[in-house]
Design an enzyme around this catalytic site. Structure first.
Site, PDB file in Angstrom:
ATOM      1  N   CYS A  45       0.812  -1.210   0.000  1.00 42.54           N
ATOM      2  CA  CYS A  45       0.000   0.000   0.000  1.00 42.54           C
ATOM      3  C   CYS A  45       0.846   1.260   0.000  1.00 42.54           C
ATOM      4  CB  CYS A  45      -0.839   0.055   1.280  1.00 42.54           C
ATOM      5  SG  CYS A  45      -2.210  -1.093   1.277  1.00 42.54           S
ATOM      6  N   ARG A  94      -7.726  -0.039   7.132  1.00 40.47           N
ATOM      7  CA  ARG A  94      -7.320  -0.022   8.535  1.00 40.47           C
ATOM      8  C   ARG A  94      -5.803  -0.248   8.638  1.00 40.47           C
ATOM      9  NH1 ARG A  94      -8.035  -3.687  12.931  1.00 40.47           N
ATOM     10  NH2 ARG A  94      -8.437  -5.312  11.401  1.00 40.47           N
ATOM     11  N   ARG A 115       1.512  -7.770  -3.743  1.00 40.14           N
ATOM     12  CA  ARG A 115       0.771  -7.298  -4.908  1.00 40.14           C
ATOM     13  C   ARG A 115       0.114  -5.948  -4.593  1.00 40.14           C
ATOM     14  NH1 ARG A 115      -2.230 -11.245  -2.516  1.00 40.14           N
ATOM     15  NH2 ARG A 115      -4.411 -10.688  -2.155  1.00 40.14           N
ATOM     16  N   CYS A 143      -2.204  -2.874  -3.878  1.00 38.26           N
ATOM     17  CA  CYS A 143      -3.511  -2.720  -3.243  1.00 38.26           C
ATOM     18  C   CYS A 143      -4.523  -2.163  -4.247  1.00 38.26           C
ATOM     19  CB  CYS A 143      -3.376  -1.756  -2.067  1.00 38.26           C
ATOM     20  SG  CYS A 143      -4.945  -1.327  -1.298  1.00 38.26           S
ATOM     21  N   ASP A 170      22.270  35.249 -17.852  1.00 38.99           N
ATOM     22  CA  ASP A 170      20.981  35.524 -18.492  1.00 38.99           C
ATOM     23  C   ASP A 170      20.431  36.890 -18.069  1.00 38.99           C
ATOM     24  OD1 ASP A 170      18.547  34.139 -19.956  1.00 38.99           O
ATOM     25  OD2 ASP A 170      17.733  35.185 -18.212  1.00 38.99           O
TER      26      ASP A 170
HETATM   27 ZN   LIG Z   1      -3.883   0.188   0.172  1.00 38.52          ZN
END
Ligand SMILES: [Zn+2]
Length: 493
Positions: free
Chosen positions: A35, A42, A64, A66, A443
């Site tokens: 995540c 939660r 994997r 989320c 410049d």
């Molecule tokens: Zn997540």
């Protein structure tokens, strides 16, 4: 490779601290999912958390993505992490598809970067905690996931656009990773889009000063190639001889830019997304930069006036370099006029059906075109010769405008082009090579901006001394000074 400061990471997670978004990814061993720190789910127990510095590292460890916080939408800060020149260049090449398709292995990537394969793997592990192939694989999966979620593009096209070698491989990867076929991941009721345009949302880390970047681009827009209208940016594209166009708008409420893309081949999408990120400087760790520059008494009020000011990159390195050469010793408006003439004469015509805005008629001329044809425009001969030399140099060295991470090395390489002096080299480095520390101290606009803030005239050598403490973000300081010069002009001082 896991991050070791687990307590700090966990606190960021508990407070859903957005400042760590894109910097930390948390793998949860009880669910097998990884995540973003801002995930609405939660908060998992501390003992179940593993922390990673990149999505690729989390994925390599077997987690994997989320489905709720969608790691594919985290701001992509990868290019800013670490200090390795080689890793930054490699990430840019991977983002452009250097590890996609047959025959594009890590050995070839290493060769392009001038390092050994083993050394490249070691550097990736050290800076990103994942191997180059994992980074490429994660990028493919997350980009495909974004296309599935945000567009109505058919699955075969999603597979092709995200760099999978076959539809079968794409289906297998998704089944393995998400435990379901890709089609199930499509958002229900996603609005059908008109025609074949693809619209994607690209995240940044707030704040983002959209108004300022747009006025910078407006002042430099090349007729036929770029249009700024209704707070939106439109431009033509040309990649591998295929033209198209894009429209970019700001969605402040989503901390994103929305990009509408019209191209004849979906395989061009990753390259276009990469260029949009670069042009609009979406990977900048802007809080760190603003904080650093605010420590200087000259810059502090400027940063306070424009929090989140970005240093726009170039859409295309060659285009920026040619424009810089054309603009030597003349005003921004003068350079813009020359560039417009060049485009009209040598630019590739964009077919009507691919014009997202009716005024987008041409793509900027290619290096091949300018190297092999008489430019034939009414402008000073030295300028024409320099433009030609840039085209020849770009053809001879495909890495000419890629970031090298070492500013002095980049400048030395650019100074070898006949007709390119210190100002031009610094400007090209700043915008095309994305050297965050480039600073064209001579410049005129910069010096005027510095004088406006300082209250008295400044020399370029004095400015360079002052700018020492602005390192390694002098490019952003330059952007603030240019903006201050713009303010001065606007109020007629
Ligand atoms: Zn997540």
């Amino acid at each position: 490779m896991e991050l070791t400061n687990r307590e700090t990471c966990y606190r960021a997670l508990q407070s859903r601290d957005a400042r760590f978004d894109g910097r930390i990814f948390v793998g949860v061993s009880s669910t097998g999912v990884y995540c973003r720190p801002i995930c609405p789910a939660r908060t998992p127990q501390f003992r179940n958390c593993k922390f990673f510095g990149s999505a690729a590292a989390a994925q390599e460890a077997g987690f994997r993505p989320c489905l709720r916080c969608r790691p594919e939408t985290a701001p992509d800060l990868a290019c800013w992490r670490g200090t390795s020149n080689t890793v930054s260049r490699a990430l840019a090449l991977i983002a452009e598809g250097a590890l996609d398709g047959d025959g594009n292995g890590v050995d070839r990537l290493a060769e392009r970067l001038g390092v050994g394969e083993r050394q490249l793997r070691r550097l990736f592990l050290q800076h990103l905690g994942a191997a180059p192939v994992s980074v490429a694989q994660t990028r493919r999966v997350l980009f495909a996931k974004q296309l599935i979620h945000e567009t109505r593009m058919p699955m075969t096209e999603v597979a092709m656009a995200s760099g999978f070698s076959s539809l079968r491989r794409f289906n297998e990867t998704f089944q393995e990773l998400y435990h379901r076929p890709p089609s199930v991941l499509r958002r229900k009721g996603a609005a059908a889009v008109a025609g074949k345009d693809v619209t994607l949302r690209l995240r940044y880390r707030p704040p983002y000063d959209w108004t300022s970047i747009l006025s910078f681009l407006r002042a430099r827009a090349i007729a036929g190639v770029e249009v700024i209208e209704d707070e939106r940016y439109f431009r033509t594209t040309e990649i591998d001889g295929k033209t198209g166009s894009i429209e970019v708008s700001h969605e402040a409420e989503h901390e994103s830019l929305s990009v509408r893309i019209r191209v004849p081949d979906v395989r061009l999408l990753p390259g276009i997304v990469f260029r949009v990120r670069r042009l609009f400087d979406l990977g900048a760790d802007i809080e760190t930069i603003d904080r650093h520059l605010s420590a200087d008494s000259i810059l502090a009020p400027l940063v306070a006036r424009r929090p989140g000011l970005r240093a726009p990159g170039g859409w295309d390195g060659f285009e920026i370099a040619v424009r810089a050469v054309l603009g030597q010793q003349i005003t921004v408006a003068g350079a813009r006029r020359y560039a417009g003439q060049l485009v009209e004469k040598h630019g590739c015509v964009v077919p009507d059906a691919l014009r997202i805005h009716p005024q987008l008629t041409h793509a900027f001329p290619t290096a091949e075109r300018l190297a092999n044809h008489a430019i034939g425009l009414a402008m000073p001969g030295a300028r024409l010769r320099a433009a030609k030399a840039v085209a020849e140099a770009a053809l001879a060295d495909p890495n000419l405008f890629r970031p090298s991470g070492d500013l002095d090395e980049t400048i030395a390489r650019l100074l070898k082009i006949p007709g390119v002096g210190e100002w031009t080299a610094q400007y090209i480095a700043l915008r095309a090579n994305r050297e965050t520390d480039a600073f064209p101290a001579t410049d005129a606009g910069l010096l005027r901006g510095a004088a406006a803030v300082h209250g008295e005239k400044t020399s370029s050598s004095a400015l360079l001394v002052r700018a020492e403490s602005w390192r390694p973000w002098r490019a952003y300081a330059a952007q603030h000074l240019w903006s201050a010069d713009g303010d001065r002009a606007a109020i007629g001082r």
